[in-house]
Write a protein that holds these residues in place. Structure first.
Motif, PDB file in Angstrom:
ATOM      1  N   UNK A 111       5.150  13.976 -15.000  1.00 21.66           N
ATOM      2  CA  UNK A 111       6.266  14.035 -15.937  1.00 21.66           C
ATOM      3  C   UNK A 111       7.183  12.848 -15.693  1.00 21.66           C
ATOM      4  N   UNK A 112       7.546  12.147 -16.755  1.00 25.12           N
ATOM      5  CA  UNK A 112       8.373  10.943 -16.654  1.00 25.12           C
ATOM      6  C   UNK A 112       9.747  11.234 -17.245  1.00 25.12           C
ATOM      7  N   UNK A 113      10.797  10.966 -16.479  1.00 18.88           N
ATOM      8  CA  UNK A 113      12.161  11.242 -16.917  1.00 18.88           C
ATOM      9  C   UNK A 113      12.985   9.963 -16.932  1.00 18.88           C
ATOM     10  N   UNK A 114      13.842   9.834 -17.918  1.00 20.12           N
ATOM     11  CA  UNK A 114      14.894   8.834 -17.895  1.00 20.12           C
ATOM     12  C   UNK A 114      16.077   9.460 -17.172  1.00 20.12           C
ATOM     13  N   UNK A 115      16.529   8.824 -16.111  1.00 16.77           N
ATOM     14  CA  UNK A 115      17.491   9.456 -15.205  1.00 16.77           C
ATOM     15  C   UNK A 115      18.835   9.669 -15.892  1.00 16.77           C
ATOM     16  N   UNK A 116      19.408  10.836 -15.648  1.00 19.69           N
ATOM     17  CA  UNK A 116      20.788  11.136 -15.995  1.00 19.69           C
ATOM     18  C   UNK A 116      21.559  11.389 -14.714  1.00 19.69           C
ATOM     19  N   UNK A 117      22.878  11.252 -14.789  1.00 16.85           N
ATOM     20  CA  UNK A 117      23.713  11.418 -13.606  1.00 16.85           C
ATOM     21  C   UNK A 117      23.539  12.819 -13.026  1.00 16.85           C
ATOM     22  N   UNK A 118      23.420  12.884 -11.681  1.00 17.05           N
ATOM     23  CA  UNK A 118      23.265  14.125 -10.929  1.00 17.05           C
ATOM     24  C   UNK A 118      21.956  14.842 -11.242  1.00 17.05           C
ATOM     25  N   UNK A 119      20.932  14.087 -11.568  1.00 15.08           N
ATOM     26  CA  UNK A 119      19.613  14.685 -11.789  1.00 15.08           C
ATOM     27  C   UNK A 119      18.938  14.919 -10.441  1.00 15.08           C
ATOM     28  N   UNK A 120      18.323  16.065 -10.288  1.00 15.06           N
ATOM     29  CA  UNK A 120      17.687  16.438  -9.023  1.00 15.06           C
ATOM     30  C   UNK A 120      16.285  15.855  -8.932  1.00 15.06           C
ATOM     31  N   UNK A 121      15.969  15.336  -7.765  1.00 11.64           N
ATOM     32  CA  UNK A 121      14.615  14.833  -7.531  1.00 11.64           C
ATOM     33  C   UNK A 121      13.643  15.996  -7.357  1.00 11.64           C
ATOM     34  N   UNK A 122      12.444  15.816  -7.897  1.00 11.25           N
ATOM     35  CA  UNK A 122      11.371  16.797  -7.727  1.00 11.25           C
ATOM     36  C   UNK A 122      10.078  16.071  -7.413  1.00 11.25           C
ATOM     37  N   UNK A 123       9.219  16.661  -6.591  1.00 13.22           N
ATOM     38  CA  UNK A 123       7.923  16.020  -6.330  1.00 13.22           C
ATOM     39  C   UNK A 123       7.043  16.040  -7.574  1.00 13.22           C
ATOM     40  N   UNK A 124       6.078  15.129  -7.598  1.00 10.40           N
ATOM     41  CA  UNK A 124       5.114  15.003  -8.701  1.00 10.40           C
ATOM     42  C   UNK A 124       5.792  14.679 -10.029  1.00 10.40           C
ATOM     43  N   UNK A 125       6.878  13.931  -9.964  1.00 11.39           N
ATOM     44  CA  UNK A 125       7.588  13.481 -11.160  1.00 11.39           C
ATOM     45  C   UNK A 125       7.956  12.016 -10.982  1.00 11.39           C
ATOM     46  N   UNK A 126       8.160  11.341 -12.116  1.00  7.84           N
ATOM     47  CA  UNK A 126       8.565   9.930 -12.112  1.00  7.84           C
ATOM     48  C   UNK A 126       9.954   9.842 -12.742  1.00  7.84           C
ATOM     49  N   UNK A 127      10.866   9.142 -12.070  1.00  8.65           N
ATOM     50  CA  UNK A 127      12.234   9.001 -12.544  1.00  8.65           C
ATOM     51  C   UNK A 127      12.511   7.514 -12.778  1.00  8.65           C
TER      52      UNK A 127
END
Length: 988
Positions: A83-99
Motif C-alpha cells: 500500500x502506497x500513501x502520500x504522507x499527512x502530518x502525524x501519520x502512523x508508520x506501519x510495516x508492509x507499507x510505503x510512505x
C-alpha cells in the motif's frame, strides 16, 4: 489524502483513520529511501523486488518541485503490491507499507509518527533526506535502515552517518547502475556502507542481512564461549592497525563484529576470525567500523551556543594581550568540530580587537589516517555544511566544483595529526578541550585514566567539553560543572595530587613479536624512564628523542648549546629549534635516516655558541628496541676535538710600528671604502627608483584587488545561481521522469481507446468549441471525405453523404443547451444513421467541445420496413378472413382481434387489449378448465381445440369451439396463441 489503489472510498477512509488513530507498532524496522535525479527508475526497481510480507516500513524522501503536485504515489503503486500513501502530518508508520513525502515539505519521525513541516531553507539549499535520516536514527536507532539511490549532490551523507552511529544499516546503490552517480559516490565516501548493490538486488540482500543478524542470543550473551575468538580478533586488529581495542566496551565491539558477520553470512565467531586472517581488507573495514567516526558542523547546537556566548568570552577576557589560546580536540574525525571551534574562537577574538590580540592554535587528532587527510584538505560537500550559519558560510568558506573549501584564515588555526590518545604523549597547556562521544565507547577504567590525562593537559581553569551521554565520573572533585546538562566542565586545581602526565601504551607495534602474543594486556609505559635507561646503557652526550616528523618527545643533557627555542608561538620541533649552522646538514642527514631507517653520522659541523666558534659531530640513531620507542630517533651531539681559534684565527703583531703588510691593508681598506661609498650612492638611486616602481605596483595592485573583489562578488552570485539551477535541475529530472511515465500511460490509454472505438464500428467525430475537428475514427471517413490534414478545420467544410442540412445548427444548439440531440438521418445512397450530438466533458467536468457519433442503422431500417409491410399484409388477411380471430400472449392476455370477432363479441379490440381472455369471456364455472387447457397447449407447443361457452358484456353466448394455434419465436420459445372460430357458431 487516501490510499492510492482502486479500492472503494470507504476502504480508503478506513485505512486513513487506522493510520492516524492507532498507536504505533514496535519492533519493526523502518527503511528510509533517499533519491533525487534519476531516482524514480531506481525506486521502481527497488520496490518491485520488495516482498509483500517483509515486515518493514518504507519511507521515500525525494527532491521534488515544490510548485508541482506529486504524482509519485500513483506511479509507485503500479509496480508494487504494498500500500502506497502520500504522507499527512502525524501519520502512523506501519510495516508492509510505503510512505511518500509530499512536495514542499520537510519530514521527520517521532515515536513512530511522521511529522511534516514547511522548510525554512530557500529552494536549492534544502536537504530533506538528511533531515529525515537524522530523525529516523534518533527515533528507531538500531532498527533504522538508510538507502541512497541515484541522485545529484550529496544529500543523505550526514543522515547515513547518524544511522551508522546508532548501529543501523546503511545501503547504497552501486554507482555504475545509477543514472546520476553523485549521491551514491558521496555516500560511499562519507560512511562505511553495509551493502552496495544494484537497486533490484538491495531488498533481497537486506533481508539476508537481517536474517543473519542475531534476534535472540548475541555474542555478548555467549561471551564465555566466544572469548577466545574475540581476543584473537582484537589481537589481529592490534597487529594490523597498531591500535588495541581491548579496553573498548564489549557491547560496542560485539555489535560491530555481528554486523560484519551478517554481511558475510557467517554464523560462528571462530569462522569469522578465520575469515579475518585470510582477508586483510576485512581487517581494515572492521577497524573503521570500530572507530565510529561521526561528526558534523555545529553538532548539538546548544553546546556551541553556550561556548560562543558565555564560555569562550569568559576565557578570553581572563587572558592578557598577545596570549596563546590553545585548544585540543581528540577524535576529531574529518575535522568538522575542529573548524567549528576555530570559527567561534576567531569571531570571539575579533570582538576584543584592538584591545587584545591572541595567537590561536587548535590541535585536532584522530586514529584514522584517512579521516585526518580529509580534515587537512578542508573540502566539504553541500550536505555537510547544512548546519553552518549563513554568515559563517559566506565568510569562512569558498565554493568551487569540488565543494566548500575552508578559508586559509581558519585553516591556519588548526593543526591536524594522527594521534593515539592512549599511547601517544598528550598536548599540554590546553585552554579548551573538546572530546565528545568517545568515552562512551570505552571501559570505566580507561575512561578514568583519560580524564586524568585531560586534567593534566588543561591549564588552570581550562574548560573540558564532553558528549551528551558522558560524564566526568570518578573525577568529579577535579572538575567544576559549568553546565551539567550540556556537559561543560572547568578544571579545578588539586593540591593533594602531584601533577604528572599519565601516558599509557599498548603492546609493541613490531609485528613479529605481536604474532606470538594473544592475550596480553596494555602496559603502562613511562617514556622518560625508558629513555633515561637507554641513555644510561648506551649514550652519554646531550641530545633529543624525536619522532619521524622531528617533533621532540624528550630532551636530555646540555642540549641548549645546540637547540634553542624559537621566537613567537611555541614549536617543539627539532627543525625549528636546531641552530642555524647545523640546520642544513642536519635536515639532509635526518631525511636519510627516516627514509632508510638506519643510523647516520655527520662530522665537523660548525656552530656559534655565545660568539665563540666551535665544531661538532652529529649522530642520528634509529630505535628498534624497546617496543614503545620503536620507529623514533635519538639525535646526539659531540664536540669535535679541534677548534676554530686553533685553526683559522689571524693575530696581530706585538709591535707598535706598522709593518708593510699593514700599510697595504690600509690602502686596500681606503680603496674599498671609496667603492662602498659609490655603491651606496648607486643603491640610494636604485632605491628611489624602486620606491617609485613600488608605488606604481601598489597602485596597480589596488586596481587588481578591486577588480578581484568584483570578480569574486560575481563568482559568488554565479555560484549561488549554479546551486539554484542544480537544485532545479534535480527537481526537473524527477518531474520529467514522472511525466514520462504519465506520457507512457496516456499513450497506452490512447491506443486502447483508439482500438476500442474502431472495434465498435461506430463513426465518431470529436469537435472543439469552434466546431473544428480534433479527432475522428476510421469509420467516419465512410461518411465524410476526411484526411489527416482536415484535423483543425471546421467540420462544416467537409463534404458528406448525409441529408442533414441543419447539422451545424443542431451542433451549436447542443453547445448552448448542453442537451444531447439524437436523430435518424438518411444518406444519398439510401443508408441510414442514428446521429447523436453530445457535449464533450473533461475529467474536471468542463465542456470542451462536442462528440458526434454515427451509428449505421441501414439494416434496422430495412427490417422495420419489411416488418411494417408484413404487418400490413397480416392485417389485411385478418380483415378479409371469414373466421373470428383473437391473439393472446404467453400469459393469455388479449393482444388483438379482427373486425369479425369484434362484431360477434360486441367489443372493440382497443377496449379489451391487455385483459385476461378466460376472465373476460369465460364464466366462473368453466374458467379453470379453459385456462388449464390453454396453458397445456402453450407448454406442449401444439395445436388444439378449445370448446367453451362464451360471455360478452354480461350476456351469454352459445358454446363455441376454437381452434388454437401456438406462435413460436425464432429462438424456439412460445410468444402466444391465436384462437380461430367459425362465426356461424355464434349465430346459432
Amino acid at each position: 489524502m487516501g490510499i492510492i489503489t482502486t479500492n472503494q472510498s470507504t476502504a480508503n477512509s478506513a485505512a486513513k483513520n487506522s493510520i492516524h488513530c492507532q498507536p504505533p507498532s514496535a519492533g519493526f524496522r523502518v527503511v528510509g529511501i533517499g533519491a533525487s535525479a534519476g531516482g524514480l527508475d531506481a525506486m521502481e526497481k527497488f520496490l518491485s523486488h520488495v516482498a509483500p510480507n517483509s515486515g518493514l516500513a518504507y519511507v521515500i524522501v525525494q527532491h521534488l518541485d515544490p510548485t508541482q503536485k506529486g504524482m509519485l504515489p500513483e506511479l509507485l503503486q503500479r509496480i508494487t503490491g504494498l500500500e502506497v500513501y502520500l504522507v499527512e502530518d502525524q501519520m502512523r508508520l506501519r510495516p508492509n507499507c510505503v510512505f511518500v513525502i509530499p512536495p514542499n515539505k520537510n519530514m521527520a519521525i517521532s515515536n513512530g509518527f511522521l511529522q511534516l513541516s514547511s522548510p525554512s531553507e530557500p529552494r536549492g539549499l534544502r536537504l530533506p533526506i538528511d533531515f529525515f535520516f537524522r530523525s529516523l536514527a534518533n527515533d528507531f536507532e538500531h532498527l533504522s535502515v538508510g538507502v541512497i539511490l541515484s541522485g545529484m549532490g550529496s544529500d543523505g551523507c550526514i543522515g547515513l552517518a547518524a544511522i551508522k552511529e546508532k548501529n543501523g544499516i546503511v545501503m547504497v546503490q552501486e554507482p555504475s547502475t545509477a543514472k546520476f552517480e553523485s549521491m551514491p559516490n558521496h555516500a560511499i565516501m562519507s560512511v562505511l556502507a553495509d551493502i552496495i548493490a544494484p537497486p533490484d538486488e538491495l531488498p533481497a540482500k537486506l533481508l539476508q542481512l537481517l536474517h543473519h543478524l542475531p534476534s535472540g542470543e548475541t555474542l555478548l550473551d555467549s561471551e564465555a564461549d566466544n572469548s577466545g575468538a574475540i581476543d584473537e580478533i582484537i589481537n589481529l586488529l592490534r597487529i594490523s592497525s597498531g591500535n588495541d581495542f581491548s579496553s573498548y566496551k564489549k557491547n560496542t565491539i560485539y555489535r560491530r563484529i555481528e554486523r560484519r558477520m551478517g554481511v558475510h553470512k557467517i554464523d560462528k565467531l571462530p569462522l569469522y576470525s578465520n575469515y579475518l586472517h585470510q582477508n586483510p581488507q576485512e581487517q581494515e573495514i572492521l577497524f573503521k567500523e570500530l572507530l565510529i567516526g561521526v561528526t558534523s558542523f555545529f553538532r548539538d547546537g546548544k553546546v556551541w551556543e553556550e561556548l560562543k556566548n558565555k564560555v569562550i568570552p569568559e576565557i578570553l577576557n581572563g587572558m592578557s594581550n598577545a596570549s596563546d589560546v590553545r585548544a585540543w580536540i581528540p577524535a576529531c574525525s574529518t575535522g568538522e568540530e575542529a573548524y567549528t571551534l576555530a570559527m567561534i574562537l576567531y569571531e570571539a577574538a575579533e570582538k576584543l580587537q584592538p584591545t587584545k590580540r591572541f595567537n590561536i592554535a587548535i590541535f585536532a587528532t584522530d586514529l584514522d589516517v584517512k579521516a585526518i587527510e580529509i580534515a587537512r584538505k578542508g573540502i566539504y560537500a553541500e550536505s555537510m555544511i547544512a548546519d553552518i550559519p549563513v554568515h559563517m558560510l559566506q565568510r569562512f568558506f569558498t565554493r568551487d566544483e569540488e565543494g566548500y573549501h575552508i578559508n586559509n584564515q581558519i585553516r591556519g588555526m588548526v593543526v591536524f595529526a594522527q594521534h593515539n590518545l592512549i599511547m601517544d604523549p598528550p598536548f599540554s597547556k590546553i585552554d579548551i578541550l573538546s572530546c565528545r562521544n568517545l568515552l562512551i565507547y570505552l571501559e570505566q577504567d580507561l575512561q578514568k585514566k583519560i580524564l586524568e590525562l585531560f586534567h593534566y593537559c588543561l591549564n588552570e581553569h581550562g574548560v573540558m567539553v564532553l558528549g551528551s551521554s558522558e560524564t566526568n565520573g570518578a573525577l568529579k572533585h577535579r572538575f567544576f560543572s559549568m553546565n551539567s546538562r550540556l556537559k561543560i566542565f572547568k578544571k579545578l586545581s588539586d593540591p593533594t595530587s602531584r601533577q604528572k602526565s599519565v601516558i599509557q601504551t599498548f603492546l609493541p607495534v613490531k609485528k613479529s613479536e605481536m604474532l606470538k602474543q594473544t592475550n596480553q594486556r596494555p602496559l603502562e609505559i613511562n617514556i622518560q624512564s625508558l629513555t633515561e635507561n637507554l641513555l644510561a646503557n648506551q649514550f652519554s652526550p646531550p641530545g633529543a628523542l624525536v619522532n619521524t616528523h622531528g617533533d621532540i618527545l624528550y630532551l636530555f643533557g646540555q642540549s641548549n648549546e645546540y637547540l634553542q627555542p624559537t621566537v613567537g608561538k611555541s614549536n617543539l620541533n627539532v627543525f625549528a629549534m636546531i641552530k642555524d649552522g647545523l640546520r642544513k646538514d642536519f635536515s639532509s642527514a635526518f631525511s636519510k635516516a627516516v627514509r632508510e631507517q638506519e643510523n647516520v653520522s655527520v662530522t665537523d659541523l660548525a656552530t656559534d655558541n655565545h660568539k665563540r666558534a666551535k665544531r661538532i659531530n652529529l649522530d642520528i640513531h634509529y630505535i628498534e628496541q624497546p617496543g614503545p620507542l620503536y620507529g623514533n630517533f635519538l639525535v646526539l651531539f659531540y664536540d669535535s676535538p679541534g677548534s676554530m681559534e686553533e685553526n683559522g684565527i689571524i693575530t696581530k703583531g706585538t709591535g707598535n710600528k706598522p709593518n708593510r703588510r699593514e700599510t697595504e691593508l690600509e690602502a686596500a681598506l681606503s680603496e674599498y671604502k671609496d667603492k662602498m661609498r659609490q655603491s651606496v650612492e648607486e643603491m640610494q638611486s636604485s632605491q628611489e627608483k624602486l620606491l617609485t616602481t613600488n608605488e606604481e605596483l601598489q597602485s596597480t595592485n589596488e586596481e587588481l584587488q578591486s577588480a578581484n573583489e568584483e570578480l569574486q562578488s560575481a563568482n559568488e552570485e554565479l555560484t549561488s545561481s549554479k546551486e539554484e539551477m542544480q537544485s532545479l535541475n534535480e527537481e526537473m529530472q524527477t518531474l520529467n521522469a514522472e511525466l514520462q511515465l504519465k506520457v507512457d500511460d496516456f499513450t497506452r490509454v490512447s491506443n486502447d481507446m483508439k482500438n476500442l472505438l474502431n472495434s465498435t464500428d461506430i463513426a465518431t467525430m470529436f469537435l472543439d468549441k469552434n466546431l473544428n475537428i480534433k479527432r475522428y475514427t476510421i469509420q467516419a471517413t465512410k461518411i465524410f471525405k476526411l484526411i489527416k490534414t482536415d484535423i483543425g478545420r471546421p467540420f462544416t467544410d467537409q463534404v458528406s453523404d448525409l441529408i442533414y442540412p441543419e447539422m451545424a445548427e443542431d451542433a451549436m444548439k447542443v453547445l448552448d443547451t448542453l442537451i444531447l440531440i439524437q436523430k435518424q438521418i438518411p444518406t444519398k445512397d439510401n443508408r441510414w444513421f442514428s446521429i447523436r450530438i453530445m457535449p464533450y466533458r473533461t475529467f474536471d467536468d468542463r465542456i470542451d467541445g462536442l462528440v458526434i457519433t454515427f451509428i449505421n442503422i441501414s439494416e434496422l431500417k430495412r427490417a422495420e420496413e419489411q416488418f411494417y409491410e408484413a404487418m400490413q399484409f397480416q392485417k389485411l388477411l385478418a380483415e378479409k378472413a371469414g373466421a373470428m380471430i383473437i391473439r393472446l400472449n404467453d400469459h393469455l392476455l388479449i393482444q388483438d382481434m379482427n373486425p369479425l370477432a369484434e362484431k360477434y363479441l360486441g367489443l372493440k379490440a382497443s377496449e379489451i387489449a391487455g385483459q385476461h381472455f378466460t376472465e373476460r369471456f369465460i364464466n366462473d364455472k368453466a374458467r379453470p378448465r379453459a385456462k388449464k387447457a390453454l396453458q397445456k397447449l402453450l407448454r406442449d407447443r401444439a395445436k388444439g381445440r378449445l370448446k367453451t361457452s362464451m360471455i360478452s358484456t354480461g350476456t351469454p353466448i352459445v358454446e363455441i369451439e376454437w381452434g388454437v394455434h401456438v406462435i413460436i419465436r425464432e429462438s424456439g420459445t412460445c410468444s402466444g396463441l391465436v384462437l380461430m372460430a367459425d362465426p356461424v357458431q355464434a349465430e346459432i
